[in-house]
Every structure is written in structure tokens, then in C-alpha cells.
Design a protein around this motif. Sequence first.
Motif, short mmCIF file in Angstrom:
data_model
loop_
_atom_site.label_atom_id
_atom_site.label_comp_id
_atom_site.label_asym_id
_atom_site.label_seq_id
_atom_site.Cartn_x
_atom_site.Cartn_y
_atom_site.Cartn_z
N HIS A 136 0.64 -1.66 0.20
CA HIS A 136 -0.19 -0.58 -0.24
C HIS A 136 0.90 1.08 0.19
N GLY A 137 1.74 1.37 0.58
CA GLY A 137 2.86 2.64 0.62
C GLY A 137 3.69 2.76 -1.13
N THR A 138 3.72 1.21 -1.77
CA THR A 138 3.92 1.20 -3.43
C THR A 138 2.86 1.89 -3.97
N LEU A 139 2.04 1.70 -3.53
CA LEU A 139 0.93 2.69 -4.56
C LEU A 139 0.31 4.01 -3.95
N MET A 140 1.47 4.61 -2.69
CA MET A 140 0.64 5.47 -2.34
C MET A 140 1.89 6.76 -2.66
N LEU A 141 2.92 5.75 -2.62
CA LEU A 141 4.45 6.68 -3.46
C LEU A 141 4.19 6.42 -4.90
N MET A 142 4.17 6.17 -5.57
CA MET A 142 3.24 6.44 -7.16
C MET A 142 2.54 7.29 -7.67
N ALA A 144 8.63 -2.98 5.72
CA ALA A 144 9.74 -3.75 5.58
C ALA A 144 9.74 -4.16 7.19
N VAL A 145 9.67 -3.10 7.90
CA VAL A 145 10.05 -4.16 8.99
C VAL A 145 9.36 -4.66 9.49
N TYR A 146 7.71 -4.67 9.40
CA TYR A 146 6.88 -5.91 10.16
C TYR A 146 6.83 -6.05 9.16
N ASN A 147 7.36 -6.95 7.28
CA ASN A 147 7.52 -7.74 7.05
C ASN A 147 5.82 -8.20 6.18
N GLU A 148 5.41 -7.22 5.95
CA GLU A 148 3.97 -6.54 5.38
C GLU A 148 4.32 -6.22 3.90
N CYS A 149 3.14 -6.78 2.94
CA CYS A 149 3.25 -6.63 1.50
C CYS A 149 1.01 -6.83 1.85
N PHE A 150 1.06 -5.69 1.42
CA PHE A 150 -0.80 -6.18 1.36
C PHE A 150 -1.54 -7.27 2.31
N GLY A 151 -1.04 -6.78 3.99
CA GLY A 151 -0.96 -7.38 4.71
C GLY A 151 -1.24 -9.41 4.32
N ILE A 152 -0.02 -9.26 3.91
CA ILE A 152 0.73 -10.72 3.74
C ILE A 152 2.11 -10.60 4.36
N ALA A 153 2.33 -11.57 5.19
CA ALA A 153 3.86 -11.91 5.49
C ALA A 153 4.44 -12.30 4.00
N LEU A 154 5.83 -11.58 3.85
CA LEU A 154 7.16 -11.63 2.54
C LEU A 154 7.28 -13.05 3.25
N ILE A 155 8.12 -13.42 3.76
CA ILE A 155 8.55 -15.00 4.64
C ILE A 155 8.03 -15.05 5.87
N PRO A 156 7.01 -15.86 5.25
CA PRO A 156 6.13 -16.79 5.66
C PRO A 156 6.62 -17.14 7.64
N PHE A 157 7.68 -17.36 7.55
CA PHE A 157 8.46 -18.44 8.30
C PHE A 157 8.80 -17.39 9.46
N SER A 158 8.39 -16.10 9.33
CA SER A 158 10.00 -15.62 9.94
C SER A 158 10.13 -15.05 11.55
N TYR A 159 9.17 -15.48 11.43
CA TYR A 159 8.77 -15.48 13.66
C TYR A 159 9.33 -16.38 13.77
N TYR A 160 10.03 -16.46 15.33
CA TYR A 160 10.37 -17.14 16.15
C TYR A 160 9.99 -18.03 16.73
N GLU A 161 9.98 -19.06 17.29
CA GLU A 161 8.54 -19.83 18.22
C GLU A 161 10.01 -19.38 19.76
N VAL A 162 8.60 -19.61 20.33
CA VAL A 162 9.53 -19.96 21.43
C VAL A 162 9.29 -21.37 22.40
#
Length: 144
Positions: free
Chosen positions: A72-78, A121-139
Motif C-alpha cells: 500500500h505504501g508503494t501505491l501511495m508513493l506512485m 519492511a520492518v513489519y514484513n508485510e505487503c498487502f497484508g500478507i507476510a513476505l517471508i512466511p516463517f520469519s517469526y521465531y517460535e518460543v
Amino acid sequence: VQRAAADTPSVLSVIHTHDTPPTYIKVNKLTESFQSLNDAYGVPRYQELNPGIFYVVTYAFLFGVMFGDMGHGTLMLMGALFLVIFEKRFEGKKLNDLISPAYSGRYVLLLMSIFSIYCGAVYNECFGIALIPFSYYEVDCGDG
């Protein structure tokens, strides 16, 4: 008041007043929209610090924190880049009710979209979907 070396009396007379002088704030194309946001909350008095200059970074950054999404930020930027690049075309023309606020706030939109892309990019989100699906660490808490 010092008198001139003339035969006619001076036209200038000193008037003592307790009124505060008006506030004049210099703005350019970038700071004009942010100063309008500041003026919505109140105009600083004469010789007070103008918080409008801090709006340039903090307002856009807090928007990016709230709206952190790379897509969404890219669309706003354009859209913002379109308004900034072709600003000479729109300058002085009568714009409709949809384009006029976006055109007057084109630099606000530009900075907000850049911070939105960064926070996305910090939140790892593009159009509400995570870019790297398993990027979160499991505790692992263990069995107990």
C-alpha cells in the motif's frame, strides 16, 4: 522620535500598545502542508518556537508506524510521485474536489508513503500478507 531638519512637523508618531504582534511563518513547498496541519491546532505566538518543522518527520513517521505496509505504501508513493513530478501541470489550474487536497498535500503523501514502505519492511508485510512466511521465531517453553 528624532526630528528631521525640516520646517514641517514629523508625520511619524510612536504609539505604545500592549497588543502582541502577528506571527509570520516562512514556508516553502515542502513545509506548507505540514504548517497547515500545525495551524489546525493553533498558531504559535510571536517569538514562540514553531512546532511545524517537527511535523515534517514525526507526522510522516507515525503514519508509517500505523500504516506499515510495503504494498500500500508503494501505491501511495506512485500517486505522490505523480503529483510531485507533474506539479507544474496542475499549478494554477482549477482542480476537482478529489485531486485538490491530494495536490496540496503531495509532499505529505510522499513522506508518509516512504515511511509506510520502511515500516512495512520492518513489519514484513505487503498487502497484508507476510513476505517471508516463517520469519517469526517460535518460543520453546519446554514441557513444564
